[in-house]
Design an enzyme around this catalytic site. Structure first.
Site, PDB file in Angstrom:
ATOM      1  N   GLY A 199      -6.718  -0.412   0.464  1.00 20.96           N
ATOM      2  CA  GLY A 199      -5.830  -0.384  -0.693  1.00 20.96           C
ATOM      3  C   GLY A 199      -5.498  -1.796  -1.129  1.00 20.96           C
ATOM      4  N   GLN A 256      -0.961  -8.458  -4.988  1.00 20.78           N
ATOM      5  CA  GLN A 256      -1.795  -9.094  -3.959  1.00 20.78           C
ATOM      6  C   GLN A 256      -2.892  -9.970  -4.542  1.00 20.78           C
ATOM      7  OE1 GLN A 256      -2.316  -5.219  -1.668  1.00 20.78           O
ATOM      8  NE2 GLN A 256      -2.190  -6.740  -0.041  1.00 20.78           N
ATOM      9  N   CYS A 297      -1.922  -5.143   6.562  1.00 17.97           N
ATOM     10  CA  CYS A 297      -1.897  -5.451   5.138  1.00 17.97           C
ATOM     11  C   CYS A 297      -2.754  -6.683   4.889  1.00 17.97           C
ATOM     12  CB  CYS A 297      -0.453  -5.724   4.715  1.00 17.97           C
ATOM     13  SG  CYS A 297      -0.295  -6.168   2.983  1.00 17.97           S
ATOM     14  N   LEU A 298      -3.562  -6.654   3.829  1.00 18.35           N
ATOM     15  CA  LEU A 298      -4.424  -7.798   3.513  1.00 18.35           C
ATOM     16  C   LEU A 298      -3.616  -9.067   3.243  1.00 18.35           C
ATOM     17  CD1 LEU A 298      -7.063  -6.101   1.156  1.00 18.35           C
ATOM     18  CD2 LEU A 298      -7.317  -6.666   3.581  1.00 18.35           C
ATOM     19  N   HIS A 344       2.217   2.742   1.274  1.00 19.36           N
ATOM     20  CA  HIS A 344       2.055   1.293   1.463  1.00 19.36           C
ATOM     21  C   HIS A 344       1.857   0.588   0.112  1.00 19.36           C
ATOM     22  CE1 HIS A 344       0.565  -2.243   3.917  1.00 19.36           C
ATOM     23  NE2 HIS A 344       0.135  -2.546   2.703  1.00 19.36           N
ATOM     24  N   GLU A 345       0.965   1.146  -0.728  1.00 22.54           N
ATOM     25  CA  GLU A 345       0.667   0.487  -2.015  1.00 22.54           C
ATOM     26  C   GLU A 345       1.830   0.618  -2.993  1.00 22.54           C
ATOM     27  OE1 GLU A 345      -1.696  -1.536  -1.920  1.00 22.54           O
ATOM     28  OE2 GLU A 345      -2.515  -0.694  -0.080  1.00 22.54           O
ATOM     29  N   HIS A 373       4.306  -1.946  -2.252  1.00 22.12           N
ATOM     30  CA  HIS A 373       3.921  -3.248  -2.821  1.00 22.12           C
ATOM     31  C   HIS A 373       4.412  -3.382  -4.266  1.00 22.12           C
ATOM     32  CE1 HIS A 373       1.456  -5.555  -0.065  1.00 22.12           C
ATOM     33  NE2 HIS A 373       0.677  -4.539   0.222  1.00 22.12           N
TER      34      HIS A 373
HETATM   35 NI    NI Z   1      -0.580  -4.249   1.831  1.00 26.11          NI
END
Ligand code: NI
Length: 169
Positions: free
Chosen positions: A45, A50, A92-93, A134-135, A138
Site C-alpha cells: 500500500g 508518502q 510501513c515504507l 493503515h492507508e 496515512h
Molecule cells: Ni505506511
C-alpha cells in the site's frame, strides 16, 4: 515514474490531506506512478503523503503486482464499518526496517472513489482490512507508530535518531 518514498519524521506524513476533486488524466497518471513506486519499494500500500503530496488518495495491492485485479485506488476513502479484531505485525515504507504489533479490526468496510470518481464500497478481511486501516490512517496524518505501545514507539524513534546522526536514515 518512480518517486522516492518520504520517510518519518517528514512533516507531510503528520498532516491531514486535501480531498481529491478532479478525476482527470493527471490523477490517472499520479495513481500509475503511485503503483509503480509502491511495487519498486515492494509494498502492499502507498498513500500520497508518502511521495510528498498532501492529497486524499492511496493505492493498495496485497498481491504486490501478481494479480492485476487486486489493484485498488482509494480516493477520498472512509471506513464505514468494522467488526472483530486482529493483532499482527505491521510495517510501513516510510519507516523502513521497523515493525510492530498493531491491533486492527478483522473486517473493514470502506467507501471510496476509484480513479474515474465512481463511488464503491468494499468489505475486506485480514491483510486487506489491515491495509485499508493503515492507508486511511496515512491520509489523516497517522503512522502505525501511533498504535504501538509507548515503550516500543520510543525505542524505534530513538533508533531512527541514531541512524539519522550517522547518516544512515
Ligand atoms: Ni505506511
Amino acid at each position: 515514474m518512480i518517486h522516492p518514498i518520504t520517510k518519518f519524521p517528514a512533516a507531510v506524513l503528520d498532516q491531514p490531506t486535501k480531498p481529491i476533486e478532479k478525476f482527470d488524466a493527471d490523477l490517472a497518471k499520479l495513481t500509475e506512478d503511485m503503483f509503480e513506486s509502491m511495487y519498486a519499494a515492494q509494498g502492499v500500500g502507498l498513500a500520497a503523503p508518502q511521495i510528498g503530496l498532501g492529497l486524499r488518495i492511496a493505492v493498495i495491492d496485497v498481491t504486490v503486482g501478481k494479480n492485476p485485479e487486486a489493484k485498488l485506488v482509494l480516493a477520498n476513502p472512509e471506513i464505514i464499518r468494522t467488526e472483530g479484531e486482529q493483532r499482527e505485525e505491521e510495517g510501513c515504507l516510510s519507516v523502513p526496517g521497523f515493525r510492530g504489533n498493531v491491533l486492527r479490526p478483522k473486517y473493514v468496510t470502506v467507501r471510496a472513489q476509484d480513479v474515474t470518481g465512481k463511488e464503491y464500497e468494499m468489505r475486506a478481511e485480514g491483510l486487506l482490512a489491515r491495509a485499508f486501516c493503515h492507508e486511511i490512517d496515512h491520509l489523516h496524518g497517522i503512522l502505525f507508530l501511533t498504535h504501538l505501545s509507548m515503550l516500543k514507539r520510543d525505542l524505534i524513534k530513538r533508533k531512527i535518531r541514531k541512524l539519522t546522526k550517522t547518516g544512515e536514515w
